[in-house]
Design a protein around this motif. Structure first.
Motif, PDB file in Angstrom:
ATOM      1  N   ARG A  10     -65.506  56.233 -34.339  1.00  0.00           N
ATOM      2  CA  ARG A  10     -65.575  54.768 -34.374  1.00  0.00           C
ATOM      3  C   ARG A  10     -64.442  54.173 -33.546  1.00  0.00           C
ATOM      4  NH1 ARG A  10     -67.318  51.954 -39.828  1.00  0.00           N
ATOM      5  NH2 ARG A  10     -65.854  50.461 -38.939  1.00  0.00           N
ATOM      6  N   ASP A  11     -64.730  53.061 -32.901  1.00  0.00           N
ATOM      7  CA  ASP A  11     -63.718  52.414 -32.059  1.00  0.00           C
ATOM      8  C   ASP A  11     -62.479  52.000 -32.855  1.00  0.00           C
ATOM      9  OD1 ASP A  11     -65.262  52.752 -29.825  1.00  0.00           O
ATOM     10  OD2 ASP A  11     -66.091  50.719 -29.850  1.00  0.00           O
ATOM     11  N   ASP A  12     -62.664  51.655 -34.142  1.00  0.00           N
ATOM     12  CA  ASP A  12     -61.540  51.185 -34.953  1.00  0.00           C
ATOM     13  C   ASP A  12     -60.949  52.273 -35.838  1.00  0.00           C
ATOM     14  OD1 ASP A  12     -63.622  51.488 -36.745  1.00  0.00           O
ATOM     15  OD2 ASP A  12     -63.282  49.575 -37.788  1.00  0.00           O
ATOM     16  N   ALA A  13     -61.270  53.535 -35.569  1.00  0.00           N
ATOM     17  CA  ALA A  13     -60.805  54.629 -36.435  1.00  0.00           C
ATOM     18  C   ALA A  13     -59.281  54.689 -36.500  1.00  0.00           C
ATOM     19  CB  ALA A  13     -61.373  55.961 -35.959  1.00  0.00           C
ATOM     20  N   GLY A  14     -58.622  54.538 -35.356  1.00  0.00           N
ATOM     21  CA  GLY A  14     -57.163  54.606 -35.344  1.00  0.00           C
ATOM     22  C   GLY A  14     -56.525  53.542 -36.213  1.00  0.00           C
ATOM     23  N   GLN A  15     -57.030  52.318 -36.101  1.00  0.00           N
ATOM     24  CA  GLN A  15     -56.466  51.237 -36.891  1.00  0.00           C
ATOM     25  C   GLN A  15     -56.748  51.422 -38.375  1.00  0.00           C
ATOM     26  OE1 GLN A  15     -54.428  48.828 -35.516  1.00  0.00           O
ATOM     27  NE2 GLN A  15     -53.963  48.589 -37.703  1.00  0.00           N
ATOM     28  N   ARG A  16     -57.929  51.932 -38.705  1.00  0.00           N
ATOM     29  CA  ARG A  16     -58.254  52.151 -40.118  1.00  0.00           C
ATOM     30  C   ARG A  16     -57.383  53.260 -40.718  1.00  0.00           C
ATOM     31  NH1 ARG A  16     -64.483  52.442 -41.591  1.00  0.00           N
ATOM     32  NH2 ARG A  16     -63.463  52.574 -43.627  1.00  0.00           N
ATOM     33  N   ILE A  17     -57.111  54.288 -39.945  1.00  0.00           N
ATOM     34  CA  ILE A  17     -56.216  55.351 -40.415  1.00  0.00           C
ATOM     35  C   ILE A  17     -54.815  54.793 -40.655  1.00  0.00           C
ATOM     36  CG2 ILE A  17     -55.016  57.448 -39.663  1.00  0.00           C
ATOM     37  CD1 ILE A  17     -57.686  58.284 -38.320  1.00  0.00           C
ATOM     38  N   ARG A  51     -45.908  53.924 -44.151  1.00  0.00           N
ATOM     39  CA  ARG A  51     -45.679  54.401 -42.783  1.00  0.00           C
ATOM     40  C   ARG A  51     -46.563  55.611 -42.520  1.00  0.00           C
ATOM     41  NH1 ARG A  51     -42.153  57.271 -45.776  1.00  0.00           N
ATOM     42  NH2 ARG A  51     -41.649  59.388 -45.039  1.00  0.00           N
ATOM     43  N   LEU A  52     -46.459  56.142 -41.301  1.00  0.00           N
ATOM     44  CA  LEU A  52     -47.172  57.359 -40.925  1.00  0.00           C
ATOM     45  C   LEU A  52     -46.261  58.164 -39.998  1.00  0.00           C
ATOM     46  CD1 LEU A  52     -49.698  59.124 -40.888  1.00  0.00           C
ATOM     47  CD2 LEU A  52     -50.627  57.668 -39.090  1.00  0.00           C
ATOM     48  N   ASP A  53     -46.056  59.452 -40.317  1.00  0.00           N
ATOM     49  CA  ASP A  53     -45.146  60.294 -39.538  1.00  0.00           C
ATOM     50  C   ASP A  53     -45.857  61.336 -38.690  1.00  0.00           C
ATOM     51  OD1 ASP A  53     -42.701  59.217 -40.825  1.00  0.00           O
ATOM     52  OD2 ASP A  53     -43.489  60.224 -42.613  1.00  0.00           O
ATOM     53  N   ILE A  54     -46.976  61.851 -39.192  1.00  0.00           N
ATOM     54  CA  ILE A  54     -47.640  62.997 -38.564  1.00  0.00           C
ATOM     55  C   ILE A  54     -49.145  62.744 -38.503  1.00  0.00           C
ATOM     56  CG2 ILE A  54     -48.164  65.465 -38.792  1.00  0.00           C
ATOM     57  CD1 ILE A  54     -45.529  65.655 -40.479  1.00  0.00           C
ATOM     58  N   ILE A  76     -57.571  57.027 -30.928  1.00  0.00           N
ATOM     59  CA  ILE A  76     -56.650  57.002 -32.066  1.00  0.00           C
ATOM     60  C   ILE A  76     -55.203  56.996 -31.581  1.00  0.00           C
ATOM     61  CG2 ILE A  76     -55.793  58.352 -34.024  1.00  0.00           C
ATOM     62  CD1 ILE A  76     -58.726  59.250 -34.475  1.00  0.00           C
ATOM     63  N   ASN A  77     -54.896  57.785 -30.563  1.00  0.00           N
ATOM     64  CA  ASN A  77     -53.528  57.813 -30.033  1.00  0.00           C
ATOM     65  C   ASN A  77     -53.110  56.462 -29.467  1.00  0.00           C
ATOM     66  OD1 ASN A  77     -53.305  60.471 -30.756  1.00  0.00           O
ATOM     67  ND2 ASN A  77     -53.506  61.287 -28.687  1.00  0.00           N
ATOM     68  N   GLU A  78     -54.034  55.758 -28.833  1.00  0.00           N
ATOM     69  CA  GLU A  78     -53.723  54.420 -28.321  1.00  0.00           C
ATOM     70  C   GLU A  78     -53.307  53.499 -29.460  1.00  0.00           C
ATOM     71  OE1 GLU A  78     -57.045  52.973 -26.140  1.00  0.00           O
ATOM     72  OE2 GLU A  78     -56.790  54.373 -24.467  1.00  0.00           O
ATOM     73  N   ALA A  79     -54.022  53.582 -30.584  1.00  0.00           N
ATOM     74  CA  ALA A  79     -53.667  52.762 -31.744  1.00  0.00           C
ATOM     75  C   ALA A  79     -52.308  53.169 -32.315  1.00  0.00           C
ATOM     76  CB  ALA A  79     -54.753  52.880 -32.816  1.00  0.00           C
ATOM     77  N   LEU A  80     -52.041  54.471 -32.359  1.00  0.00           N
ATOM     78  CA  LEU A  80     -50.755  54.947 -32.879  1.00  0.00           C
ATOM     79  C   LEU A  80     -49.600  54.453 -32.022  1.00  0.00           C
ATOM     80  CD1 LEU A  80     -51.663  58.675 -33.678  1.00  0.00           C
ATOM     81  CD2 LEU A  80     -51.515  56.782 -35.309  1.00  0.00           C
ATOM     82  N   SER A 130     -48.540  50.883 -32.551  1.00  0.00           N
ATOM     83  CA  SER A 130     -48.142  50.484 -33.901  1.00  0.00           C
ATOM     84  C   SER A 130     -46.658  50.707 -34.153  1.00  0.00           C
ATOM     85  CB  SER A 130     -48.952  51.272 -34.936  1.00  0.00           C
ATOM     86  OG  SER A 130     -48.483  51.017 -36.243  1.00  0.00           O
ATOM     87  N   GLU A 131     -46.040  49.766 -34.810  1.00  0.00           N
ATOM     88  CA  GLU A 131     -44.640  49.901 -35.214  1.00  0.00           C
ATOM     89  C   GLU A 131     -44.491  50.830 -36.416  1.00  0.00           C
ATOM     90  OE1 GLU A 131     -44.532  45.965 -38.145  1.00  0.00           O
ATOM     91  OE2 GLU A 131     -43.363  45.992 -36.276  1.00  0.00           O
TER      92      GLU A 131
END
Length: 446
Positions: free
Chosen positions: A263-270, A280-283, A318-322, A325-326
């Motif tokens: 999905r196009d919004d998968a990164g943001q949803r994760i 937060r998210l580390d890994i 997903i990497n683009e979304a990561l 993100s701050e």
């Protein structure tokens, strides 16, 4: 899936019959268990440079039994050969033949490790030749070792000492049972960054990690290993796998997110899920993937596009979304699951091999972007791993796949998970843009 043959020929009557008939005799590998000793005997550190001295001192500080000179007929848990100051090919002979005299003293499941410099950074042709010679020597030696012993190498970029955190982290990984199915491979330490864990049994303590494709197989093994190592988990898989995903999430005390990663919004949803639950998210572990095998002459749009979309395009999005993100800051880690098919190719897998080759290209190109924020991205390329998928391969083909590596057996999902857990840790902070094969030194490809 259990390899019954390996169990049969490892002891008793089966072992004797296999020896008399000249059949392959795979060893039962020494795999990691919390609390076990790092190695099975003394460590012989060979080399006359300051880096060899420093590495030996660092290992002594870990309360390991370290030797600087060989003792005849003493069983060794490991040999570490430091070759960081090679100037010409002739410089290889003395240290290599000195190490050779101790090879028969290696215990079962022992380790042989070289520490050298990358040929690409050499200052002149003779130095480049000597450094590249280490590559050929190490990979050949790995094919000669027996009884579950492995040989791997560490490449130190110019200016990076053997006692830097990630160099020591790589030594720790290669010495331990975590690297049981890693053989004939090199890790490049690009910087002196990284930090050794306070507790080597809990190197991911305090980290928040996402694993995609986590409902079963290798993904579930990754989840269990990261949990064992102290991480808090968010597990992702498609809604159709929801029941399996929930069971794994409950087992590792994580949360489940039913989501199609294409999905196009998968990164943001994760990101939203991780931040809402854990702040937060580390890994991030990119494990989700599919196969749709077919000879290229019979390939169609659906088979090609679905594999490329899920296996590589979804990771890019997903990497683009990561990166935007701050909440993916500090020392972020990304590890992608590639495949030896993306290195050596595989008949009937042009789409899959293209996608996995794409993963490796993405990793190398994304490395500088993550380095700018103190992070890393690397890939793990499994070979023949015992899973539900390989269990469906016809018996004869499956047996060939199992035996076609230096360890003469298939790997376990946990072997892939161990390599991923190491690359996701702070101890691997100086390793960036690398691809580590977990294939038992498959005899196809580099």
């Amino acid at each position: 899936m259990t390899d019954k043959y390996t169990e049969l020929v490892s002891h008793g009557l089966g072992k004797n019959v296999a020896r008399k008939l000249g059949l392959p005799q795979p060893a039962l590998l020494r795999r990691y268990k919390p609390g076990q000793a790092l190695v099975t005997g003394p460590i012989l550190v060979q080399g006359t440079t300051a880096e060899a001295d420093g590495l030996a001192a660092a290992l002594l500080s870990w309360d390991l039994d370290v030797r600087r000179h060989a003792v005849p007929r003493e069983k060794l848990g490991a040999i570490i050969l430091v070759l960081d100051e090679l100037a010409r090919p002739e410089d290889l002979e003395k240290p290599v033949l000195s190490a050779a005299s101790s090879l028969r003293d290696l215990a079962p499941s022992a380790r042989f490790i070289t520490v050298s410099r990358p040929a690409a950074e050499a200052g002149n042709p003779p130095q480049a030749a000597a450094r590249q010679g280490v590559d050929g020597f190490l990979r050949s030696l790995a094919k000669e070792l027996r009884a579950g012993a492995t040989a791997n190498g560490i490449l130190l970029a110019e200016g990076v000492p053997a006692t830097s955190p990630s160099a020591l982290g790589a030594v720790w990984f290669f010495l331990s049972g975590r690297s049981a199915f890693v053989d004939g491979q090199f890790l490049t330490i690009t910087t002196a960054a990284g930090q050794l864990p306070a507790d080597f049994d809990k190197p991911l303590a305090g980290k928040v990690a996402v694993v995609t494709g986590a409902a079963r197989g290798i993904g579930a093994a990754i989840a269990r290993t990261l949990h064992r190592d102290g991480a808090t988990l968010v597990l992702v898989d498609i809604p159709a796998a929801g029941d399996h995903l929930a069971r794994v999430a409950n087992e590792v005390r994580g949360t489940a997110l039913q989501l199609d990663v294409s999905r196009d919004d998968a990164g943001q949803r994760i990101l939203d899920h991780a931040v809402q639950r854990h702040g937060r998210l580390d890994i991030v572990i990119h494990n989700a993937g599919i196969t749709r095998d077919k000879l290229l002459a019979n390939m169609d749009h659906s088979r090609w596009s679905s594999v490329l979309d899920i296996n590589i395009s979804s990771q890019l999005r997903i990497n683009e979304a990561l990166l935007a993100s701050e909440h993916f800051g500090g020392s972020p880690r990304v590890v992608s699951v590639a495949s030896t098919s993306g290195i050596a190719g595989n008949r009937g897998q042009t789409n899959y091999a293209a996608s996995k080759g794409g993963v490796m290209g993405m990793v190398r190109a994304t490395a500088p972007l993550l380095s700018a924020r103190g992070g890393t991205i690397n890939a793990v390329a499994p070979g023949f791993i015992e899973t539900e998928m390989t269990a469906r391969i016809p018996f004869a083909v499956r047996e060939v796949g199992r035996r076609l590596n230096s360890l003469q057996q298939g790997g376990q999902p946990s072997d892939v998970a161990e390599a991923i857990a190491f690359l996701a840790s702070d101890a691997a902070g100086g390793i960036n843009g690398d691809v580590l094969r977990v294939c038992g030194q498959n005899l196809v490809g580099a």
